[in-house]
Design an enzyme around this catalytic site. Structure first.
Site, PDB file in Angstrom:
ATOM      1  N   GLY A  85     -26.903  30.424  16.872  1.00  0.00           N
ATOM      2  CA  GLY A  85     -25.935  29.672  16.291  1.00  0.00           C
ATOM      3  C   GLY A  85     -25.353  30.622  15.003  1.00  0.00           C
ATOM      4  N   ILE A 115     -25.551  29.846  11.638  1.00  0.00           N
ATOM      5  CA  ILE A 115     -26.314  30.051  10.373  1.00  0.00           C
ATOM      6  C   ILE A 115     -27.679  30.934  10.969  1.00  0.00           C
ATOM      7  CG2 ILE A 115     -27.832  29.258   8.752  1.00  0.00           C
ATOM      8  CD1 ILE A 115     -26.216  26.600   8.899  1.00  0.00           C
ATOM      9  N   ASN A 160     -24.688  25.301  21.972  1.00  0.00           N
ATOM     10  CA  ASN A 160     -23.659  25.489  21.109  1.00  0.00           C
ATOM     11  C   ASN A 160     -23.337  26.886  20.478  1.00  0.00           C
ATOM     12  OD1 ASN A 160     -21.587  24.114  19.801  1.00  0.00           O
ATOM     13  ND2 ASN A 160     -22.500  23.887  17.845  1.00  0.00           N
ATOM     14  N   ASP A 213     -34.898  25.734  26.505  1.00  0.00           N
ATOM     15  CA  ASP A 213     -34.587  24.482  25.506  1.00  0.00           C
ATOM     16  C   ASP A 213     -35.810  24.470  25.021  1.00  0.00           C
ATOM     17  OD1 ASP A 213     -32.639  21.816  25.958  1.00  0.00           O
ATOM     18  OD2 ASP A 213     -34.346  21.465  25.005  1.00  0.00           O
ATOM     19  N   PHE A 270     -33.921  26.214  13.302  1.00  0.00           N
ATOM     20  CA  PHE A 270     -32.473  25.735  13.263  1.00  0.00           C
ATOM     21  C   PHE A 270     -32.022  24.820  14.412  1.00  0.00           C
ATOM     22  CE2 PHE A 270     -32.402  29.889  11.337  1.00  0.00           C
ATOM     23  CZ  PHE A 270     -31.661  29.557  10.267  1.00  0.00           C
ATOM     24  N   SER A 321     -30.682  19.215   5.138  1.00  0.00           N
ATOM     25  CA  SER A 321     -29.093  19.362   4.969  1.00  0.00           C
ATOM     26  C   SER A 321     -29.078  18.323   3.936  1.00  0.00           C
ATOM     27  CB  SER A 321     -28.446  18.418   5.854  1.00  0.00           C
ATOM     28  OG  SER A 321     -27.090  17.978   5.724  1.00  0.00           O
ATOM     29  N   TYR A 339     -26.999  11.649  12.990  1.00  0.00           N
ATOM     30  CA  TYR A 339     -27.360  13.058  12.739  1.00  0.00           C
ATOM     31  C   TYR A 339     -28.110  13.011  11.504  1.00  0.00           C
ATOM     32  CZ  TYR A 339     -26.833  17.646  10.739  1.00  0.00           C
ATOM     33  OH  TYR A 339     -27.219  18.816   9.995  1.00  0.00           O
ATOM     34  N   LYS A 393     -32.274  14.189  10.196  1.00  0.00           N
ATOM     35  CA  LYS A 393     -32.958  15.068   9.324  1.00  0.00           C
ATOM     36  C   LYS A 393     -34.073  14.302   8.439  1.00  0.00           C
ATOM     37  CE  LYS A 393     -30.474  18.778  10.374  1.00  0.00           C
ATOM     38  NZ  LYS A 393     -30.966  19.849  11.086  1.00  0.00           N
ATOM     39  N   ASN A 440     -22.593  23.018   1.851  1.00  0.00           N
ATOM     40  CA  ASN A 440     -21.630  23.309   3.020  1.00  0.00           C
ATOM     41  C   ASN A 440     -21.597  24.853   3.424  1.00  0.00           C
ATOM     42  OD1 ASN A 440     -21.235  20.700   1.774  1.00  0.00           O
ATOM     43  ND2 ASN A 440     -19.674  20.664   3.587  1.00  0.00           N
ATOM     44  N   ASN A 472     -15.444  20.518  10.923  1.00  0.00           N
ATOM     45  CA  ASN A 472     -15.708  20.987   9.459  1.00  0.00           C
ATOM     46  C   ASN A 472     -14.440  21.712   9.013  1.00  0.00           C
ATOM     47  OD1 ASN A 472     -18.871  21.428  10.854  1.00  0.00           O
ATOM     48  ND2 ASN A 472     -18.335  19.928   9.091  1.00  0.00           N
TER      49      ASN A 472
HETATM   50  P1  NAD Z   1     -25.221  25.846  15.694  1.00  0.00           P
HETATM   51  O1  NAD Z   1     -24.878  24.672  16.419  1.00  0.00           O
HETATM   52  O2  NAD Z   1     -24.413  26.785  15.661  1.00  0.00           O
HETATM   53  O3  NAD Z   1     -26.524  26.396  15.808  1.00  0.00           O
HETATM   54  C1  NAD Z   1     -27.462  25.403  16.277  1.00  0.00           C
HETATM   55  C2  NAD Z   1     -28.314  26.099  17.627  1.00  0.00           C
HETATM   56  O4  NAD Z   1     -29.267  25.315  18.301  1.00  0.00           O
HETATM   57  C3  NAD Z   1     -27.297  26.486  18.683  1.00  0.00           C
HETATM   58  O5  NAD Z   1     -27.025  27.912  18.980  1.00  0.00           O
HETATM   59  C4  NAD Z   1     -27.565  25.612  19.799  1.00  0.00           C
HETATM   60  O6  NAD Z   1     -27.174  26.187  21.044  1.00  0.00           O
HETATM   61  C5  NAD Z   1     -28.930  25.623  19.635  1.00  0.00           C
HETATM   62  N1  NAD Z   1     -29.628  24.321  20.276  1.00  0.00           N
HETATM   63  C6  NAD Z   1     -29.303  22.992  20.099  1.00  0.00           C
HETATM   64  N2  NAD Z   1     -30.190  21.927  20.846  1.00  0.00           N
HETATM   65  C7  NAD Z   1     -31.296  22.817  21.395  1.00  0.00           C
HETATM   66  C8  NAD Z   1     -32.210  22.859  22.151  1.00  0.00           C
HETATM   67  N3  NAD Z   1     -32.678  21.688  22.652  1.00  0.00           N
HETATM   68  N4  NAD Z   1     -32.985  23.871  22.590  1.00  0.00           N
HETATM   69  C9  NAD Z   1     -32.631  25.181  22.304  1.00  0.00           C
HETATM   70  N5  NAD Z   1     -31.540  25.358  21.357  1.00  0.00           N
HETATM   71  C10 NAD Z   1     -30.660  24.274  20.925  1.00  0.00           C
HETATM   72  O7  NAD Z   1     -25.303  24.994  14.018  1.00  0.00           O
HETATM   73  P2  NAD Z   1     -25.614  25.841  12.455  1.00  0.00           P
HETATM   74  O8  NAD Z   1     -24.398  25.221  12.060  1.00  0.00           O
HETATM   75  O9  NAD Z   1     -25.850  27.111  13.040  1.00  0.00           O
HETATM   76  O10 NAD Z   1     -26.849  24.743  11.872  1.00  0.00           O
HETATM   77  C11 NAD Z   1     -28.171  25.340  12.347  1.00  0.00           C
HETATM   78  C12 NAD Z   1     -28.917  24.261  11.687  1.00  0.00           C
HETATM   79  O11 NAD Z   1     -28.770  23.831  10.466  1.00  0.00           O
HETATM   80  C13 NAD Z   1     -28.824  23.012  12.227  1.00  0.00           C
HETATM   81  O12 NAD Z   1     -30.305  22.091  12.466  1.00  0.00           O
HETATM   82  C14 NAD Z   1     -27.844  21.837  11.480  1.00  0.00           C
HETATM   83  O13 NAD Z   1     -28.371  20.595  11.627  1.00  0.00           O
HETATM   84  C15 NAD Z   1     -28.321  22.505  10.204  1.00  0.00           C
HETATM   85  N6  NAD Z   1     -27.299  22.274   9.053  1.00  0.00           N
HETATM   86  C16 NAD Z   1     -25.968  22.836   9.368  1.00  0.00           C
HETATM   87  C17 NAD Z   1     -25.175  22.640   8.453  1.00  0.00           C
HETATM   88  C18 NAD Z   1     -23.574  23.320   8.745  1.00  0.00           C
HETATM   89  O14 NAD Z   1     -22.751  22.677   7.981  1.00  0.00           O
HETATM   90  N7  NAD Z   1     -23.512  24.142   9.578  1.00  0.00           N
HETATM   91  C19 NAD Z   1     -25.331  22.124   7.238  1.00  0.00           C
HETATM   92  C20 NAD Z   1     -26.566  21.674   6.911  1.00  0.00           C
HETATM   93  C21 NAD Z   1     -27.663  21.714   7.815  1.00  0.00           C
HETATM   94  C1  WQD Z   2     -15.664  19.243   3.680  1.00  0.00           C
HETATM   95  C2  WQD Z   2     -14.293  18.556   3.149  1.00  0.00           C
HETATM   96  C3  WQD Z   2     -13.712  16.308   4.262  1.00  0.00           C
HETATM   97  C4  WQD Z   2     -12.194  18.531   7.608  1.00  0.00           C
HETATM   98  C5  WQD Z   2     -20.497  17.961   6.933  1.00  0.00           C
HETATM   99  C6  WQD Z   2     -21.721  17.090   7.537  1.00  0.00           C
HETATM  100  C7  WQD Z   2     -22.926  17.471   6.646  1.00  0.00           C
HETATM  101  C8  WQD Z   2     -23.218  18.801   6.919  1.00  0.00           C
HETATM  102  C9  WQD Z   2     -22.020  19.783   6.619  1.00  0.00           C
HETATM  103  C10 WQD Z   2     -24.833  19.243   8.648  1.00  0.00           C
HETATM  104  C11 WQD Z   2     -14.617  16.866   3.254  1.00  0.00           C
HETATM  105  C12 WQD Z   2     -12.350  17.749   4.073  1.00  0.00           C
HETATM  106  C13 WQD Z   2     -12.676  18.144   6.527  1.00  0.00           C
HETATM  107  C14 WQD Z   2     -10.707  18.457   7.842  1.00  0.00           C
HETATM  108  C15 WQD Z   2     -10.536  17.756   5.507  1.00  0.00           C
HETATM  109  N1  WQD Z   2     -23.689  19.222   7.880  1.00  0.00           N
HETATM  110  N2  WQD Z   2     -11.974  17.912   5.562  1.00  0.00           N
HETATM  111  N3  WQD Z   2     -10.112  17.833   6.715  1.00  0.00           N
HETATM  112  O1  WQD Z   2     -18.201  16.217   5.566  1.00  0.00           O
HETATM  113  O2  WQD Z   2     -19.048  17.665   3.446  1.00  0.00           O
HETATM  114  O3  WQD Z   2     -20.416  17.937   5.645  1.00  0.00           O
HETATM  115  O4  WQD Z   2     -20.990  19.271   7.297  1.00  0.00           O
HETATM  116  O5  WQD Z   2     -25.842  18.878   7.975  1.00  0.00           O
HETATM  117  O6  WQD Z   2     -23.925  16.641   7.384  1.00  0.00           O
HETATM  118  O7  WQD Z   2     -21.429  15.819   7.191  1.00  0.00           O
HETATM  119  O8  WQD Z   2     -18.097  18.938   5.629  1.00  0.00           O
HETATM  120  O9  WQD Z   2     -16.478  20.480   6.145  1.00  0.00           O
HETATM  121  O10 WQD Z   2     -16.597  18.375   7.378  1.00  0.00           O
HETATM  122  O11 WQD Z   2     -15.755  18.401   5.094  1.00  0.00           O
HETATM  123  O12 WQD Z   2      -9.887  17.222   4.651  1.00  0.00           O
HETATM  124  O13 WQD Z   2     -10.309  18.787   8.938  1.00  0.00           O
HETATM  125  O14 WQD Z   2     -13.198  18.760   3.777  1.00  0.00           O
HETATM  126  O15 WQD Z   2     -13.078  15.051   4.006  1.00  0.00           O
HETATM  127  O16 WQD Z   2     -13.990  16.397   1.824  1.00  0.00           O
HETATM  128  P1  WQD Z   2     -19.054  17.711   4.956  1.00  0.00           P
HETATM  129  P2  WQD Z   2     -16.728  19.023   6.245  1.00  0.00           P
END
Ligand code: NAD
Ligand code: WQD
Length: 336
Positions: A11, A13, A36, A59, A81, A125, A149, A153, A179, A199
């Site tokens: 994925g 990150i 994903n 999985d 992750f 998160s 979601y 966490k 973020n 996002n």
């Molecule tokens: P992502 O979807 O790109 O990566 C998650 C990966 O997990 C994907 O490659 C998906 O295929 C895999 N996956 C999901 N379910 C699975 C399963 N049952 N078995 C095996 N693989 C599985 O997301 P990301 O943005 O890289 O996020 C990684 C982690 O960080 C997640 O746990 C997410 O909740 C957390 N996180 C992300 C953000 C963000 O904004 N991107 C913010 C805070 C926390």
């Molecule tokens: C950022 C800002 C929106 C899209 C989410 C999850 C959080 C974490 C990170 C995993 C906000 C604005 C957004 C758009 C916009 N994920 N926006 N137009 O909401 O801070 O966090 O992702 O843990 O749990 O809730 O991130 O990128 O969605 O939004 O105006 O089309 O951009 O309102 O102010 P958010 P985001």
């Protein structure tokens, strides 16, 4: 240095974190079901680093597959992750989210226990700070959530805390990401969401490459300097480096430790639109739209614990975050 199991390593990150581990001398084993993500991201990780990734397309809820991974590899530590992460979808499909994220973690923890692996870094998160804490968010604040979601966490952090209480040898760092945005400087890996991006940054990126007409700015009547939402955006490579620091910290410290990974700076939606427009050299088209349900006005980290305990801080700027994101979008307009 050791062998790290990275769940969800294909994925966004995860792939950037694999690069940082490989470049720091670790070996990396990835488990991902590709729900994903695409395997191509791992080929690119190998291209960037010149090193091999051992990949299991499986999985994390499949106990036999998980057992096999631990039997075939001497895993020193796990970075977890894997999980479903779309807030809106989690409201529509709560059972799928709880089932995937919680059961997957249970199966992983059981396999770790059986293999005697006791070092764990979890992707938490900033969402665990909920709706009511004042900014900046400090790790000791009470946690809560506003959607399934977010609850996964909060719950997984609690479960990990309990596991540490039960086993004094267990060591867990829960990294609370703010973020994450941007992409690797090579332009080879970055964020590649399925369908319409939820996002902000991937949406802006798709407007920039002409895949979407314009950005909808969700609300300009928040109590913020320009009325739009303020967030703590952090470069994904900075974030990835924080995982290497966390794994090293966990080698010398037992117990449960939540740590924010953010910059400590708040950026508004309109500031981001302006910064991205500068990076790509033309204005990003946008309109003001109604607020999005569940959004808060402002979120940013107190980033001092990460500096104190991990010796980690963010170095990239808003400018480089936008430039790196734009480079990835230009090179991969249709994703990976
Ligand atoms: P992502 O979807 O790109 O990566 C998650 C990966 O997990 C994907 O490659 C998906 O295929 C895999 N996956 C999901 N379910 C699975 C399963 N049952 N078995 C095996 N693989 C599985 O997301 P990301 O943005 O890289 O996020 C990684 C982690 O960080 C997640 O746990 C997410 O909740 C957390 N996180 C992300 C953000 C963000 O904004 N991107 C913010 C805070 C926390
Ligand atoms: C950022 C800002 C929106 C899209 C989410 C999850 C959080 C974490 C990170 C995993 C906000 C604005 C957004 C758009 C916009 N994920 N926006 N137009 O909401 O801070 O966090 O992702 O843990 O749990 O809730 O991130 O990128 O969605 O939004 O105006 O089309 O951009 O309102 O102010 P958010 P985001």
């Amino acid at each position: 240095m050791g062998k790290i199991l990275v769940t969800g390593g294909a994925g966004f990150i995860g792939s950037h974190t694999c690069v940082e581990f490989l470049e720091s001398g670790y070996e990396v084993v990835v488990l991902d079901n590709l729900s994903n993500s695409k395997e191509e991201s791992l080929r690119r990780v190998e291209q960037i680093t010149g090193k091999k990734v051992t990949f299991y397309k499986a999985d994390m809820r499949d106990a036999a597959a998980m057992k096999q991974i631990f039997a075939e590899n001497e895993i020193d530590a796990v970075v977890h992750f894997a999980g479903l992460k779309a807030v809106g979808e989690s409201v529509e499909k709560p059972l799928e989210y709880y089932e995937n994220n919680l059961n997957g973690t249970f199966v992983l923890l059981a396999a770790m226990r059986e293999a005697g692996c006791k070092r764990f870094v979890f992707s938490s998160s900033a969402t665990v700070y909920g709706m009511h804490n004042p900014v900046p968010y400090v790790e000791d604040m009470p946690t809560s959530a506003t959607n399934p979601y977010g609850y996964t966490k909060v719950m997984i952090e609690q479960i990990l805390h309990d596991c540490c209480n039960a086993d004094p040898e267990f060591s867990v760092v829960a990294l609370r990401y703010f973020n994450p945005i941007g992409a690797h400087k090579s332009g080879l890996i970055g964020e590649d969401p399925n369908g319409i991006p939820n996002n902000l940054l991937p949406y802006i990126g798709q407007v920039a490459v002409g895949k979407r007409e314009q950005l909808s700015v969700f609300g300009n009547d928040y109590d913020t300097p320009d009325g739009t939402g303020v967030r703590d955006y952090i470069h994904v490579v900075d974030l990835a480096k924080g995982h290497v620091c966390a794994i090293e910290y966990a080698a010398g410290h037992k117990g449960f430790m939540p740590i924010n990974l953010g910059t400590g700076n708040g950026i508004s939606v309109l500031e981001m639109v302006e910064a991205y427009s500068k990076a790509c050299g033309f204005p990003i088209k946008y309109r003001i739209a109604p607020r999005r349900a569940g959004d808060i006005a402002t979120s940013y980290a107190d980033a001092s614990r990460a500096k104190e305990l991990l010796g980690w801080e963010a170095h990239e700027t808003l400018e480089t975050m936008c430039e790196d994101s734009w480079r990835f979008m230009q090179r991969n307009p249709n994703g990976l």
